[in-house]
Design a protein around this motif. Structure first.
Motif, mmCIF file in Angstrom:
data_model
loop_
_atom_site.group_PDB
_atom_site.id
_atom_site.type_symbol
_atom_site.label_atom_id
_atom_site.label_comp_id
_atom_site.label_asym_id
_atom_site.label_seq_id
_atom_site.Cartn_x
_atom_site.Cartn_y
_atom_site.Cartn_z
ATOM 1 N N UNK A 6 53.677 93.677 78.025
ATOM 2 C CA UNK A 6 53.966 93.014 76.754
ATOM 3 C C UNK A 6 53.801 91.504 76.854
ATOM 4 N N UNK A 7 53.341 90.922 75.736
ATOM 5 C CA UNK A 7 53.301 89.466 75.619
ATOM 6 C C UNK A 7 53.554 89.101 74.160
ATOM 7 N N UNK A 8 54.077 87.905 73.937
ATOM 8 C CA UNK A 8 54.302 87.413 72.578
ATOM 9 C C UNK A 8 53.752 86.002 72.441
ATOM 10 N N UNK A 9 53.490 85.614 71.203
ATOM 11 C CA UNK A 9 53.241 84.213 70.855
ATOM 12 C C UNK A 9 54.311 83.812 69.849
ATOM 13 N N UNK A 10 54.683 82.534 69.877
ATOM 14 C CA UNK A 10 55.815 82.081 69.073
ATOM 15 C C UNK A 10 55.501 80.771 68.361
ATOM 16 N N UNK A 11 56.406 80.377 67.467
ATOM 17 C CA UNK A 11 56.222 79.123 66.725
ATOM 18 C C UNK A 11 56.547 77.907 67.577
ATOM 19 N N UNK A 12 57.218 78.111 68.689
ATOM 20 C CA UNK A 12 57.598 77.007 69.570
ATOM 21 C C UNK A 12 58.223 77.563 70.834
ATOM 22 N N UNK A 19 63.083 78.969 66.746
ATOM 23 C CA UNK A 19 61.676 79.367 66.752
ATOM 24 C C UNK A 19 61.561 80.885 66.744
ATOM 25 N N UNK A 20 60.443 81.373 66.210
ATOM 26 C CA UNK A 20 60.287 82.798 65.919
ATOM 27 C C UNK A 20 59.011 83.354 66.542
ATOM 28 N N UNK A 21 58.961 84.662 66.623
ATOM 29 C CA UNK A 21 57.779 85.374 67.107
ATOM 30 C C UNK A 21 56.728 85.419 65.992
ATOM 31 N N UNK A 22 55.462 85.184 66.368
ATOM 32 C CA UNK A 22 54.379 85.318 65.392
ATOM 33 C C UNK A 22 53.320 86.335 65.823
#
Length: 244
Positions: A6-12, A19-22
């Motif tokens: 798993x990987x995520x990208x975030x707002x910060x 900051x949140x997940x995008x």
């Protein structure tokens, strides 16, 4: 055994600053083989994206304008990871953001630890390669994983790359195929000896290349030079004499 990388990208960078997940990207491994199943979702964060974060992943507010919010995709995401062992590089970062999103669900509140076990591949890498750089890019270089398409961070791409790195780092597996039906795999149905492939007895004999007289003479000269330099017997000659 089922793993989900798993990987995520975030707002910060700071979840404590709201900051949140995008973006979420997951790939599935079963018995250390890629199955081809994956989960990929862009998420509307309902807040601005830091310019520095945008430079890293290239995801803009305009692109996310029509994407679903996390509460609309939470059930599908949790169903995908449920019961698996999650493989995450720098797991506290991603798990912290996911747990924060889950905490916002109110009555549906849950946490990653309620659904699966988490293994931090960064911790594994630091144990295996102490004192060295262990970023995902550094591990790709170390294990020969092609990351030439990684000009920007992307959750699904990074999860796919991490899956390759994880398999190589934890088991030395170099074949990352989707099934046992690939060329070169063993078919136990056609091999009653438990999958052992035996060479046919009718095959042509291997050609034996014997050293010429000149090559043997040069070999002896080399052994003489070794003996002179070491001031003692040459083990090769001792072993040869014992064999004869």
């Amino acid at each position: 055994m089922r793993h989900v990388v798993l990987d995520t990208e975030t707002t910060g960078l700071e979840v404590t600053q709201g900051h949140r997940i995008i973006e979420i990207g997951c790939v599935e491994l079963v018995n250390r083989k890629l199955t081809g199943n994956h989960y990929h979702q862009y998420v509307q964060p309902q807040r601005e994206i830091d310019p520095g974060a945008m430079e890293v992943h290239g995801i803009t507010p305009d692109f996310l304008a029509d994407k679903p919010t996390f509460d609309r995709v939470a059930d599908e995401f949790l169903a995908f990871i449920d019961g698996a062992e999650l493989i995450i590089h720098n797991a506290p970062f991603d798990v912290g953001f996911i747990d924060a999103e889950l905490d916002r669900l109110g009555a549906r509140r849950t946490a990653v630890a309620d659904h699966c076990r988490v293994t931090d591949s960064l911790v594994l890498a630091r144990r295996k390669h102490p004192g060295q750089r262990n970023s995902l890019d550094a591990l790709c270089q170390r294990y020969g994983v092609d990351n030439s398409t990684r000009t920007l961070h992307g959750a699904l791409l990074d999860a796919e790359i991490l899956a390759d790195v994880f398999l190589l780092m934890t088991g030395g597996q170099t074949s990352l195929g989707l099934s046992d039906d690939e060329e070169g795999s063993l078919d136990t149905a056609d091999n009653p000896d438990g999958g052992i492939r035996r060479l046919p007895t009718s095959r042509p004999p291997l050609r034996v290349m014997r050293a010429s007289a000149e090559e043997l003479a040069r070999h002896e000269q080399r052994l003489d030079a070794i003996a002179a330099a070491s001031g003692g017997p040459v083990i090769w000659r001792e072993q040869q004499s014992a064999a004869e």
